[in-house]
Each structure stands twice: as structure tokens, then as C-alpha cells.
Motif scaffolding. Sequence first.
Motif, PDB file in Angstrom:
ATOM      1  N   TYR A  10       0.853  -1.182   0.000  1.00 46.36           N
ATOM      2  CA  TYR A  10       0.000   0.000   0.000  1.00 46.36           C
ATOM      3  C   TYR A  10       0.889   1.232   0.000  1.00 46.36           C
ATOM      4  CZ  TYR A  10      -3.950  -2.946   1.298  1.00 46.36           C
ATOM      5  OH  TYR A  10      -4.921  -3.902   1.313  1.00 46.36           O
ATOM      6  N   ASN A  12       0.768   5.770  -0.605  1.00 47.51           N
ATOM      7  CA  ASN A  12      -0.142   6.864  -0.278  1.00 47.51           C
ATOM      8  C   ASN A  12      -0.589   7.715  -1.457  1.00 47.51           C
ATOM      9  OD1 ASN A  12       2.385   7.908  -0.633  1.00 47.51           O
ATOM     10  ND2 ASN A  12       2.288   9.320   1.092  1.00 47.51           N
ATOM     11  N   SER A  13      -0.111   7.438  -2.661  1.00 45.67           N
ATOM     12  CA  SER A  13      -0.576   8.211  -3.815  1.00 45.67           C
ATOM     13  C   SER A  13      -0.399   7.398  -5.088  1.00 45.67           C
ATOM     14  CB  SER A  13       0.179   9.538  -3.939  1.00 45.67           C
ATOM     15  OG  SER A  13       1.496   9.311  -4.407  1.00 45.67           O
ATOM     16  N   ASN A  16       3.181   7.682  -6.348  1.00 43.14           N
ATOM     17  CA  ASN A  16       4.112   6.794  -5.650  1.00 43.14           C
ATOM     18  C   ASN A  16       3.922   5.349  -6.103  1.00 43.14           C
ATOM     19  OD1 ASN A  16       5.344   8.829  -4.239  1.00 43.14           O
ATOM     20  ND2 ASN A  16       4.208   8.488  -2.346  1.00 43.14           N
ATOM     21  N   VAL A  66      -3.334   1.795  -3.820  1.00 42.89           N
ATOM     22  CA  VAL A  66      -3.525   3.008  -3.029  1.00 42.89           C
ATOM     23  C   VAL A  66      -4.903   2.928  -2.374  1.00 42.89           C
ATOM     24  CG1 VAL A  66      -3.463   5.549  -3.029  1.00 42.89           C
ATOM     25  CG2 VAL A  66      -2.168   4.278  -4.729  1.00 42.89           C
ATOM     26  N   GLY A  67      -5.213   1.810  -1.776  1.00 44.93           N
ATOM     27  CA  GLY A  67      -6.461   1.692  -1.034  1.00 44.93           C
ATOM     28  C   GLY A  67      -7.600   1.031  -1.784  1.00 44.93           C
ATOM     29  N   LEU A  83       3.552  -1.366   3.977  1.00 44.82           N
ATOM     30  CA  LEU A  83       3.182   0.033   3.794  1.00 44.82           C
ATOM     31  C   LEU A  83       4.392   0.734   3.191  1.00 44.82           C
ATOM     32  CD1 LEU A  83       1.435   0.736   7.198  1.00 44.82           C
ATOM     33  CD2 LEU A  83       0.381   0.079   5.023  1.00 44.82           C
ATOM     34  N   GLY A  85       5.974   4.178   0.792  1.00 44.45           N
ATOM     35  CA  GLY A  85       5.778   5.617   0.627  1.00 44.45           C
ATOM     36  C   GLY A  85       6.540   6.357   1.710  1.00 44.45           C
ATOM     37  N   TRP A  88       3.790   9.783   4.546  1.00 44.14           N
ATOM     38  CA  TRP A  88       2.514   9.370   5.145  1.00 44.14           C
ATOM     39  C   TRP A  88       1.955  10.522   5.962  1.00 44.14           C
ATOM     40  CZ3 TRP A  88      -0.159   5.327   3.695  1.00 44.14           C
ATOM     41  CH2 TRP A  88       0.510   4.318   3.021  1.00 44.14           C
ATOM     42  N   TYR A  90      -0.672  11.349   8.910  1.00 40.99           N
ATOM     43  CA  TYR A  90      -1.409  10.684   9.993  1.00 40.99           C
ATOM     44  C   TYR A  90      -2.595  11.498  10.405  1.00 40.99           C
ATOM     45  CZ  TYR A  90       2.740   7.864  10.228  1.00 40.99           C
ATOM     46  OH  TYR A  90       3.768   7.031   9.916  1.00 40.99           O
TER      47      TYR A  90
END
Length: 90
Positions: A10, A12-13, A16, A66-67, A83, A85, A88, A90
Amino acid sequence: KYKKRKGIIYVNSCDNAKNLYNLMKQQNKINTYIYISKDNDPDIKENDKDIEAFEKDKKPSIIISVGKISYGYDNSDIDMICLGGYKWIY
């Protein structure tokens, strides 16, 4: 080394995810797939965007997401989740 079969990374974009996909495609030990919402990149092979191809692949493979693959994804072959990237939030 550890005989892993399938993994999900996974990030974050979408950018990425594409960068990691391009990096992973430079090696030939692990088949690499990508599953993101912005999948109109002509440099990504159609088969590499197919989650069913990932699931059926008999060789060690990872899928970068990405989710889109999240809670409730049931695949008994998954033995690694990572995870990735560097930014991140939070």
C-alpha cells in the motif's frame, strides 16, 4: 529466501504507486501488478492492472495499491503486507 508467494504494498498516492511499479519492473524475481484508480497510463501493461491475473499468477508476485484493495479483501495466498511511501499523513 522466505518462500513468500503473494504480497500487497500500500502506498499513499497514485504517483508513488507508479514510481514503485516502474522500479519493481526492473527486476525479474517477483511479478509486479498495480491496482490504482488512475490506471490510464500507457506505459503500464493491461495485464499488470488486472487483479485476477495477480490472483492466478503462480510465481511470487506483489500488487501495489492506493487503497482500492482494503478491508475485506480475501486471498489466502497473501503472506506479506507492506506500507510503502515516504510521505505518510497521519
